[in-house]
Design a protein around this motif. Structure first.
Motif, short mmCIF file in Angstrom:
data_model
loop_
_atom_site.label_atom_id
_atom_site.label_comp_id
_atom_site.label_asym_id
_atom_site.label_seq_id
_atom_site.Cartn_x
_atom_site.Cartn_y
_atom_site.Cartn_z
N ARG A 188 16.05 -6.16 4.55
CA ARG A 188 14.65 -6.55 4.60
C ARG A 188 14.41 -7.70 3.63
O ARG A 188 15.08 -7.82 2.62
CB ARG A 188 13.75 -5.38 4.23
CG ARG A 188 13.77 -4.28 5.28
CD ARG A 188 12.95 -3.10 4.89
NE ARG A 188 12.73 -2.02 5.79
CZ ARG A 188 13.20 -1.78 6.99
NH1 ARG A 188 13.97 -2.63 7.57
NH2 ARG A 188 12.90 -0.71 7.68
N TRP A 215 11.29 -9.38 1.40
CA TRP A 215 9.93 -9.02 0.99
C TRP A 215 9.49 -9.79 -0.25
O TRP A 215 10.30 -10.30 -1.01
CB TRP A 215 9.82 -7.53 0.73
CG TRP A 215 10.72 -7.03 -0.37
CD1 TRP A 215 12.00 -6.60 -0.24
CD2 TRP A 215 10.40 -6.92 -1.75
NE1 TRP A 215 12.50 -6.23 -1.45
CE2 TRP A 215 11.53 -6.42 -2.41
CE3 TRP A 215 9.26 -7.19 -2.49
CZ2 TRP A 215 11.55 -6.18 -3.77
CZ3 TRP A 215 9.29 -6.96 -3.86
CH2 TRP A 215 10.42 -6.46 -4.48
N HIS A 226 6.09 -10.44 13.59
CA HIS A 226 5.13 -9.72 12.76
C HIS A 226 5.78 -9.01 11.57
O HIS A 226 6.60 -8.12 11.77
CB HIS A 226 4.40 -8.69 13.61
CG HIS A 226 3.76 -9.30 14.82
ND1 HIS A 226 4.44 -9.48 16.00
CD2 HIS A 226 2.53 -9.81 15.00
CE1 HIS A 226 3.63 -10.06 16.88
NE2 HIS A 226 2.47 -10.26 16.29
N PRO A 227 5.38 -9.37 10.35
CA PRO A 227 5.87 -8.65 9.19
C PRO A 227 5.06 -7.38 8.97
O PRO A 227 3.97 -7.22 9.51
CB PRO A 227 5.62 -9.64 8.05
CG PRO A 227 4.35 -10.33 8.46
CD PRO A 227 4.49 -10.48 9.97
N ASP A 228 5.61 -6.49 8.16
CA ASP A 228 4.83 -5.35 7.68
C ASP A 228 3.96 -5.84 6.53
O ASP A 228 4.42 -6.62 5.69
CB ASP A 228 5.75 -4.23 7.19
CG ASP A 228 6.52 -3.56 8.31
OD1 ASP A 228 6.03 -3.59 9.46
OD2 ASP A 228 7.58 -3.00 8.04
N LEU A 229 2.71 -5.40 6.52
CA LEU A 229 1.77 -5.77 5.46
C LEU A 229 1.29 -4.50 4.77
O LEU A 229 0.83 -3.57 5.44
CB LEU A 229 0.57 -6.52 6.04
CG LEU A 229 0.86 -7.82 6.77
CD1 LEU A 229 -0.39 -8.34 7.45
CD2 LEU A 229 1.42 -8.85 5.79
N LEU A 230 1.39 -4.49 3.46
CA LEU A 230 0.90 -3.37 2.67
C LEU A 230 -0.14 -3.92 1.70
O LEU A 230 0.20 -4.70 0.80
CB LEU A 230 2.03 -2.69 1.91
CG LEU A 230 1.65 -1.52 1.01
CD1 LEU A 230 1.03 -0.38 1.84
CD2 LEU A 230 2.86 -1.03 0.24
N VAL A 279 4.41 -8.26 1.63
CA VAL A 279 4.78 -8.73 2.97
C VAL A 279 6.28 -8.48 3.12
O VAL A 279 7.07 -8.91 2.28
CB VAL A 279 4.46 -10.22 3.15
CG1 VAL A 279 4.84 -10.68 4.55
CG2 VAL A 279 2.98 -10.50 2.86
N THR A 280 6.66 -7.79 4.19
CA THR A 280 8.07 -7.47 4.44
C THR A 280 8.46 -7.92 5.84
O THR A 280 7.82 -7.52 6.82
CB THR A 280 8.33 -5.96 4.30
OG1 THR A 280 7.90 -5.52 3.01
CG2 THR A 280 9.80 -5.64 4.48
N TYR A 281 9.50 -8.74 5.91
CA TYR A 281 10.04 -9.17 7.19
C TYR A 281 11.33 -8.42 7.49
O TYR A 281 12.15 -8.19 6.61
CB TYR A 281 10.33 -10.68 7.19
CG TYR A 281 9.14 -11.52 7.53
CD1 TYR A 281 8.74 -11.69 8.85
CD2 TYR A 281 8.40 -12.16 6.54
CE1 TYR A 281 7.65 -12.46 9.17
CE2 TYR A 281 7.31 -12.94 6.84
CZ TYR A 281 6.94 -13.09 8.16
OH TYR A 281 5.85 -13.86 8.48
N HIS A 331 13.52 -6.12 13.98
CA HIS A 331 13.95 -4.82 14.48
C HIS A 331 15.05 -4.95 15.53
O HIS A 331 16.02 -4.19 15.51
CB HIS A 331 12.76 -4.03 15.04
CG HIS A 331 11.74 -3.73 13.99
ND1 HIS A 331 11.82 -2.63 13.18
CD2 HIS A 331 10.63 -4.40 13.60
CE1 HIS A 331 10.81 -2.62 12.34
NE2 HIS A 331 10.06 -3.68 12.57
N ASP A 367 12.81 -14.54 10.23
CA ASP A 367 12.26 -13.94 9.01
C ASP A 367 12.22 -14.96 7.88
O ASP A 367 11.25 -15.01 7.12
CB ASP A 367 13.09 -12.72 8.60
CG ASP A 367 13.11 -11.66 9.69
OD1 ASP A 367 12.02 -11.31 10.18
OD2 ASP A 367 14.20 -11.21 10.05
#
Length: 103
Positions: free
Chosen positions: A34, A36, A64-68, A76-78, A81, A90
């Protein structure tokens, strides 16, 4: 990461750890497949506004990255999948997010 003309360019190709380290944008970390970075803000609302800009960019790029969203910070995590790790998409996303942040 340098383009090697002997290889067909495939933005979905899983990158090696060396490729990731050489090509990642400033401030980003790569681990466990990952990529991030955590961004900090003066206010909670500024972080939410940034996350919305990242989401709009992700929609435009269809990656689409994960956003927290936390208090005055956004992580932001790329991770691609389909490839099972980090790809050129990424790395490009990390550079674009840095641009959105102004870093």
């Amino acid at each position: 990461m340098a383009y090697d003309p002997r290889m067909a360019y495939d933005p979905n190709r899983l990158l090696s750890d060396g490729d990731v380290q050489a090509g990642k944008a400033p401030g980003w970390w790569g681990d466990d497949g990952r990529l991030w970075r955590e961004f900090t803000f003066d206010t909670y609302q500024a972080g939410v506004d940034f996350a919305v800009r990242v989401a709009a960019h992700a929609e435009a790029e269809n990656h689409h990255p994960d956003l927290l969203i936390g208090y005055r910070k956004v992580k932001v995590t790329y991770f691609t999948h389909d490839a099972g790790g980090i790809t050129a998409l990424d790395l490009a996303g990390s550079r674009a997010v840095n641009d959105l942040y102004g870093a």
